[in-house]
Enzyme design. Structure first.
Site, PDB file in Angstrom:
ATOM      1  N   HIS A 138       0.846  -1.195   0.000  1.00  0.00           N
ATOM      2  CA  HIS A 138       0.000   0.000   0.000  1.00  0.00           C
ATOM      3  C   HIS A 138       0.892   1.259   0.000  1.00  0.00           C
ATOM      4  O   HIS A 138       0.682   2.182  -0.785  1.00  0.00           O
ATOM      5  CB  HIS A 138      -0.912  -0.051   1.230  1.00  0.00           C
ATOM      6  N   GLU A 139       1.900   1.283   0.862  1.00  0.00           N
ATOM      7  CA  GLU A 139       2.779   2.457   0.972  1.00  0.00           C
ATOM      8  C   GLU A 139       3.554   2.712  -0.320  1.00  0.00           C
ATOM      9  O   GLU A 139       3.622   3.842  -0.793  1.00  0.00           O
ATOM     10  CB  GLU A 139       3.770   2.288   2.135  1.00  0.00           C
ATOM     11  N   HIS A 142       1.547   4.397  -2.969  1.00  0.00           N
ATOM     12  CA  HIS A 142       1.431   5.861  -2.860  1.00  0.00           C
ATOM     13  C   HIS A 142       2.624   6.523  -3.549  1.00  0.00           C
ATOM     14  O   HIS A 142       2.488   7.573  -4.173  1.00  0.00           O
ATOM     15  CB  HIS A 142       1.420   6.291  -1.386  1.00  0.00           C
ATOM     16  N   GLU A 198      -6.407   6.772  -1.371  1.00  0.00           N
ATOM     17  CA  GLU A 198      -6.417   5.549  -0.571  1.00  0.00           C
ATOM     18  C   GLU A 198      -6.930   4.360  -1.373  1.00  0.00           C
ATOM     19  O   GLU A 198      -6.356   3.279  -1.352  1.00  0.00           O
ATOM     20  CB  GLU A 198      -7.294   5.736   0.672  1.00  0.00           C
ATOM     21  N   ASP A 202      -4.925   1.032  -2.368  1.00  0.00           N
ATOM     22  CA  ASP A 202      -5.464  -0.288  -2.024  1.00  0.00           C
ATOM     23  C   ASP A 202      -5.464  -1.202  -3.247  1.00  0.00           C
ATOM     24  O   ASP A 202      -5.066  -2.367  -3.173  1.00  0.00           O
ATOM     25  CB  ASP A 202      -6.919  -0.173  -1.527  1.00  0.00           C
TER      26      ASP A 202
HETATM   27 ZN   LIG Z   1      -2.701   5.105   2.204  1.00  0.00          ZN
END
Ligand SMILES: [Zn+2]
Length: 463
Positions: A138-139, A142, A198, A202
């Site tokens: 997830h990180e 981003h 987000e 995901d």
């Molecule tokens: Zn996030």
């Protein structure tokens, strides 16, 4: 059993045909169906993502308590790089770094350019390697989708950055933009993501998990577990930087379906993870209160505000503040606070628990009839975006500040000192923009500061 050569050849042919049919039929559909993501609009270059990330990463490493455990860091790097190998970076190359932070808050964050920090709390809370891999996938998503600087670009645009856009077409803008990025970093803009960002992280994270051979449900399971354990009360820090989008789990499940479902042999756990988790659990515990010792300004209950006042003079106004408080920042990002009133939260955001901060927000049109109301609303919306638990406790009321029309609004949100804080916000329109004063103290102690805040505001004189 003996099988004749002819039958063997037939079986082989069948197998090859079946294999080709599978290739033709399944593989292209599987790939065509997965959600395609790409980075959004951005004023900054990938090189600037890296530059600002690097600068902030070295600051974070000075201020955060690191695990200082080579084995744990090596494990995180190896796991991180395994995931990066399956991450679509849209042609960019990032200098990936993975660090373990000795903070029990369940959190992880990634700075633009690929600097990833994982709290020990996230490792301790993960049931298996797949869940930790999920948070990390997830990180890094981003980073690859460049959400931090995309958000900064939008904020910049929202402030009417005509000068910046002009400079962009003229080239040679890098220095100015970097300065700007620096101030976004200070405000935490680079780390607090929108719900759309987000959802994208995901989806991309789920794809990375799937492609790396992990159980693709692990990331969503981890988020679900965090939510269930806290039941909405004191949500883990992770959710303040990564607000829960609507239908988070459903959206992840949809993506897994598009990928062809959870593979039967999907990896869940490894011995290395279990060994590292044991080592993490044995690390010395660094208490939140001493967090600041590493960052040289931790939050602790300050001495009462002095009744003697010092003067401060800025470009557009003068004001007084208790003489046992200190001034932080400069004209654009100013705060006055007692010793113990400021610190850093666990993700390295500067945090004010006691004191007053002053800032100016650019206005589209300071002469518009509703400029004060509209700009105050915009300010509060911005604060809410970066503090998802923030609530208005007293609606805006008309007051006067130095005899100018002003608005007074009370808000409540999580205090970096623990518990809730009260924020009393006074806004006033000036030629340079909307000037705001935010008076902050923990809710339980607010009455001890009310009079001081009133005196400070009464002392404000605009030029
Ligand atoms: Zn996030």
């Amino acid at each position: 059993m003996l099988i004749s050569t002819r039958v063997r050849a037939w079986i082989a042919r069948r197998a090859i045909t079946a294999f080709i049919a599978t290739m033709l039929f399944c593989v292209p559909t599987a790939f065509a169906q997965r959600t395609q993501l790409k980075p959004g609009w951005n004023l900054f270059s990938v090189q600037q993502d890296i530059a600002v990330g690097k600068e902030n990463a070295s600051q974070a490493m000075r201020q955060l308590p690191l695990c200082n455990a080579p084995k744990i860091d090596a494990y995180l790097s190896q796991l991180g790089m395994k995931l990066v190998a399956h991450l679509d970076t849209h042609g960019a190359t990032y200098p990936w770094e993975f660090h373990c932070v000795n903070d029990r808050a369940i959190n992880a964050f990634a700075l633009p350019g690929g600097y990833v920090f994982v709290n020990r709390g996230a490792i301790e809370a993960a049931d298996n390697e797949a869940q930790l891999a999920g948070v990390m996938a997830h990180e890094i998503s981003h980073v690859a989708l460049r959400h931090g600087t995309n958000q900064a670009s939008k904020a910049e645009f929202g402030q009417g950055a005509i000068g910046l856009l002009g400079a962009l077409s003229g080239g040679g803008v890098s220095g100015a933009l970097l300065t700007q990025l620096g101030s976004f970093a200070a405000g935490g803009v680079l780390l607090r993501y929108s719900r759309t960002a987000e959802t994208q992280a995901d989806i991309s994270g789920t794809q990375v998990l799937y492609d790396s051979g992990y159980d693709p449900r692990a990331m969503a399971q981890f988020f679900e577990k965090l939510q269930a354990e806290t039941k909405g009360k004191n949500p883990p820090e992770f959710f303040s930087d990564h607000p829960n989008p609507d239908h988070r789990l459903e959206r992840v499940d949809q993506e897994i379906d598009k990928l062809g479902g959870t593979p039967p042999n999907a990896k869940k756990d490894t011995q290395e993870f279990e060994a590292v988790k044991r080592e993490v659990m044995n690390l010395p515990v660094i208490k939140k209160a001493t967090l600041g010792a590493a960052g040289n300004s931790g939050i602790s209950k300050p001495a009462p505000p002095s009744t003697n006042y010092s003067s401060y003079e800025a470009g557009g106004f003068t004001m007084k503040y208790p003489d046992n408080w200190k001034k932080y920042g400069d004209q654009d990002n100013l705060a006055f606070a007692p010793d113990g009133g400021v610190g850093n939260d666990s993700s390295g955001h500067g945090a004010l628990a006691y004191g007053i901060s002053v800032g100016t927000q650019k206005l589209q049109d300071s002469n518009a009839a509703n400029a004060l109301d509209a700009a105050t609303q915009q300010l509060i919306d911005g604060l809410k975006r970066s503090n998802p638990n923030m609530k208005i406790t007293r609606q805006s009321a008309r007051v006067r500040l130095n005899n100018l029309p002003a608005l007074s609004t009370y808000l409540s949100t999580d205090s970096p000192a623990g518990g809730q804080e009260t924020d009393w916000i006074i806004t006033v329109v000036r030629p340079e923009g909307l000037v705001y004063f935010v008076c902050t103290a923990p809710e339980v102690e607010y009455s001890n500061y009310d009079k001081t805040f009133g005196n400070i505001l009464d002392s404000v004189r605009f030029k």
